[in-house]
Write a protein that holds these residues in place. Structure first.
Motif, short mmCIF file in Angstrom:
data_model
loop_
_atom_site.label_atom_id
_atom_site.label_comp_id
_atom_site.label_asym_id
_atom_site.label_seq_id
_atom_site.Cartn_x
_atom_site.Cartn_y
_atom_site.Cartn_z
N PHE A 1 0.83 -1.21 0.00
CA PHE A 1 0.00 0.00 0.00
C PHE A 1 0.87 1.26 0.00
O PHE A 1 0.60 2.21 -0.72
N VAL A 2 1.93 1.24 0.83
CA VAL A 2 2.85 2.39 0.89
C VAL A 2 3.51 2.61 -0.46
O VAL A 2 3.62 3.74 -0.94
N LEU A 3 3.97 1.51 -1.08
CA LEU A 3 4.61 1.61 -2.39
C LEU A 3 3.63 2.12 -3.44
O LEU A 3 3.98 2.92 -4.31
N PHE A 4 2.38 1.63 -3.35
CA PHE A 4 1.35 2.06 -4.30
C PHE A 4 1.07 3.56 -4.15
O PHE A 4 1.00 4.29 -5.14
N VAL A 5 0.91 4.00 -2.88
CA VAL A 5 0.65 5.43 -2.62
C VAL A 5 1.83 6.27 -3.08
O VAL A 5 1.66 7.33 -3.70
N ASN A 6 3.06 5.81 -2.77
CA ASN A 6 4.26 6.54 -3.18
C ASN A 6 4.36 6.64 -4.70
O ASN A 6 4.66 7.71 -5.26
N HIS A 7 4.08 5.50 -5.36
CA HIS A 7 4.11 5.49 -6.83
C HIS A 7 3.04 6.40 -7.42
O HIS A 7 3.30 7.13 -8.39
N SER A 8 1.85 6.36 -6.78
CA SER A 8 0.75 7.20 -7.27
C SER A 8 1.07 8.68 -7.09
O SER A 8 0.79 9.50 -7.97
N GLN A 9 1.68 8.99 -5.93
CA GLN A 9 2.07 10.38 -5.68
C GLN A 9 3.11 10.85 -6.68
O GLN A 9 3.06 11.99 -7.16
N LYS A 10 4.07 9.99 -6.99
CA LYS A 10 5.09 10.33 -7.97
C LYS A 10 4.48 10.56 -9.34
O LYS A 10 4.84 11.50 -10.05
N ARG A 11 3.55 9.66 -9.71
CA ARG A 11 2.87 9.81 -11.00
C ARG A 11 2.06 11.09 -11.03
O ARG A 11 2.05 11.81 -12.04
N LEU A 12 1.36 11.37 -9.91
CA LEU A 12 0.56 12.59 -9.83
C LEU A 12 1.43 13.83 -9.91
O LEU A 12 1.12 14.79 -10.63
N LEU A 13 2.55 13.81 -9.17
CA LEU A 13 3.48 14.92 -9.19
C LEU A 13 4.09 15.12 -10.57
O LEU A 13 4.21 16.25 -11.06
N LYS A 14 4.43 14.00 -11.22
CA LYS A 14 4.98 14.05 -12.57
C LYS A 14 3.97 14.62 -13.55
O LYS A 14 4.32 15.43 -14.43
N GLU A 15 2.71 14.22 -13.39
CA GLU A 15 1.65 14.73 -14.26
C GLU A 15 1.41 16.21 -14.02
O GLU A 15 1.21 16.99 -14.97
N GLN A 16 1.43 16.61 -12.75
CA GLN A 16 1.26 18.03 -12.42
C GLN A 16 2.39 18.87 -13.02
O GLN A 16 2.15 19.96 -13.56
N MET A 17 3.61 18.34 -12.92
CA MET A 17 4.76 19.04 -13.49
C MET A 17 4.65 19.14 -15.01
O MET A 17 4.98 20.16 -15.61
N ARG A 18 4.15 18.05 -15.62
CA ARG A 18 3.97 18.05 -17.08
C ARG A 18 2.93 19.08 -17.49
O ARG A 18 3.13 19.84 -18.45
N VAL A 19 1.82 19.14 -16.74
CA VAL A 19 0.75 20.10 -17.04
C VAL A 19 1.25 21.53 -16.83
O VAL A 19 0.99 22.42 -17.65
N GLN A 20 2.00 21.74 -15.73
CA GLN A 20 2.55 23.07 -15.46
C GLN A 20 3.53 23.49 -16.55
O GLN A 20 3.56 24.65 -16.97
N LYS A 21 4.35 22.53 -16.99
CA LYS A 21 5.32 22.81 -18.05
C LYS A 21 4.62 23.18 -19.34
O LYS A 21 5.03 24.12 -20.04
N LEU A 22 3.55 22.44 -19.67
CA LEU A 22 2.78 22.74 -20.88
C LEU A 22 2.11 24.10 -20.77
O LEU A 22 2.08 24.87 -21.74
N ALA A 23 1.56 24.39 -19.57
CA ALA A 23 0.90 25.68 -19.35
C ALA A 23 1.92 26.81 -19.47
O ALA A 23 1.63 27.86 -20.07
N TYR A 24 3.10 26.60 -18.88
CA TYR A 24 4.16 27.61 -18.95
C TYR A 24 4.61 27.83 -20.40
O TYR A 24 4.80 28.97 -20.83
N LYS A 25 4.76 26.72 -21.12
CA LYS A 25 5.18 26.80 -22.52
C LYS A 25 4.12 27.53 -23.34
O LYS A 25 4.44 28.37 -24.20
N HIS A 26 2.85 27.20 -23.07
CA HIS A 26 1.75 27.86 -23.79
C HIS A 26 1.73 29.35 -23.48
O HIS A 26 1.53 30.18 -24.38
N GLN A 27 1.95 29.68 -22.20
CA GLN A 27 1.99 31.09 -21.80
C GLN A 27 3.14 31.82 -22.48
O GLN A 27 2.98 32.97 -22.94
#
Length: 268
Positions: free
Chosen positions: A28-54
């Motif tokens: 469960f800890v590994l799953f949560v950690n992996h999910s958080q990493k994926r979520l953080l990576k996705e947030q960074m990707r979205v922020q990067k795209l938003a920054y690039k678009h801006q």
């Protein structure tokens, strides 16, 4: 004997149960950690795209502004400027033929002064929008022309030194550096209350270095809000367009210093 066996079985089952629970907890800890990493990576990707678009929108806005400035400058020079010149010549003719009449002479002199002032104002605005010197002779001569204009007025003295090559080959770099210089001078006058500005431009094969320093009131350069409040956003956008790096140093009552560096395309 049987009770001991049952007790051992119970202990074994208990240990196995604890191990299974630990395994589930670890999973469960590994799953949560992996999910958080994926979520953080996705947030960074979205922020990067938003920054690039801006950034793309900002760059497109700057290019549109430059096109509009070019059009307005041409219209001011070709249409309004030429018509005012015709009016000025006709007023001079009226003044010549109306020398005998003091009232006509006074009116024509007044109109001549107003028209002449308007022509100079339009010429100044047109040059601010798009300096013809920049297109024809490059950045160095344009800065010298700007230096002469301010020094002639007397409220602000600009010292300018150029080293290395006589011209920057890339017109986009020249244009954006000139716009950055305009913004910095406006900030020095409006916010910094500066009376002296020192400019240095070095054009070498490896890199272009431009330094700007004034004697204004300065500000706390560690305060990010101050940097953003001095029109740095527009300056940063223009510098990103030409892949320039910059450093801003300032302190209260010690003015501001800006150093800009641009790697030459053929230096790599």
């Amino acid at each position: 004997m049987e009770s001991i066996f049952q007790e051992n079985n119970f202990m074994t089952l208990m240990v196995i149960g604890i191990l299974i629970m630990l395994a589930f907890a670890m999973a469960f800890v590994l799953f949560v950690n992996h999910s958080q990493k994926r979520l953080l990576k996705e947030q960074m990707r979205v922020q990067k795209l938003a920054y690039k678009h801006q950034e793309e929108l900002l760059h497109a806005t700057i290019l549109t502004q430059e096109k509009e400035r070019h059009r307005i400058a041409r219209d001011l020079h070709d249409e309004i400027g030429s018509k005012l010149n015709v009016i000025f010549l006709n007023v001079c003719r009226l003044k010549k033929y109306g020398k005998a009449d003091e009232e006509i002479g006074a009116i024509t002199t007044e109109v001549e002064t107003v028209v002449n002032t308007t022509i100079n104002s339009i010429r100044f605005i047109s040059h601010e929008l798009l300096p013809p010197t920049l297109e024809e002779f490059g950045l160095i001569e344009t800065i010298r022309e700007l230096q002469h204009s301010y020094n002639l007025i007397g409220d602000l003295q600009i010292d300018f030194t150029a080293e290395g090559e006589n011209k920057i080959d890339d017109s986009l770099i020249e244009l954006n550096l000139f716009r950055v210089l305009q913004e910095l001078i406006n900030n020095s006058i409006r916010h910094g209350k500066a009376t002296e500005i020192d400019l240095k431009l070095s054009i070498e094969k490896e890199a272009i270095t431009f330094s700007y320093q004034d004697n204004g009131i300065g500000f706390d350069s560690t305060n990010k809000a101050h940097k953003k409040g001095l029109g740095m956003k527009n300056i940063e956008s223009r510098l990103r367009i030409i892949n320039a790096t910059y450093e801003v140093n300032s302190s209260l009552k010690k003015g501001i210093q800006v150093v800009i560096e641009i790697a030459q395309p053929n230096s790599n």
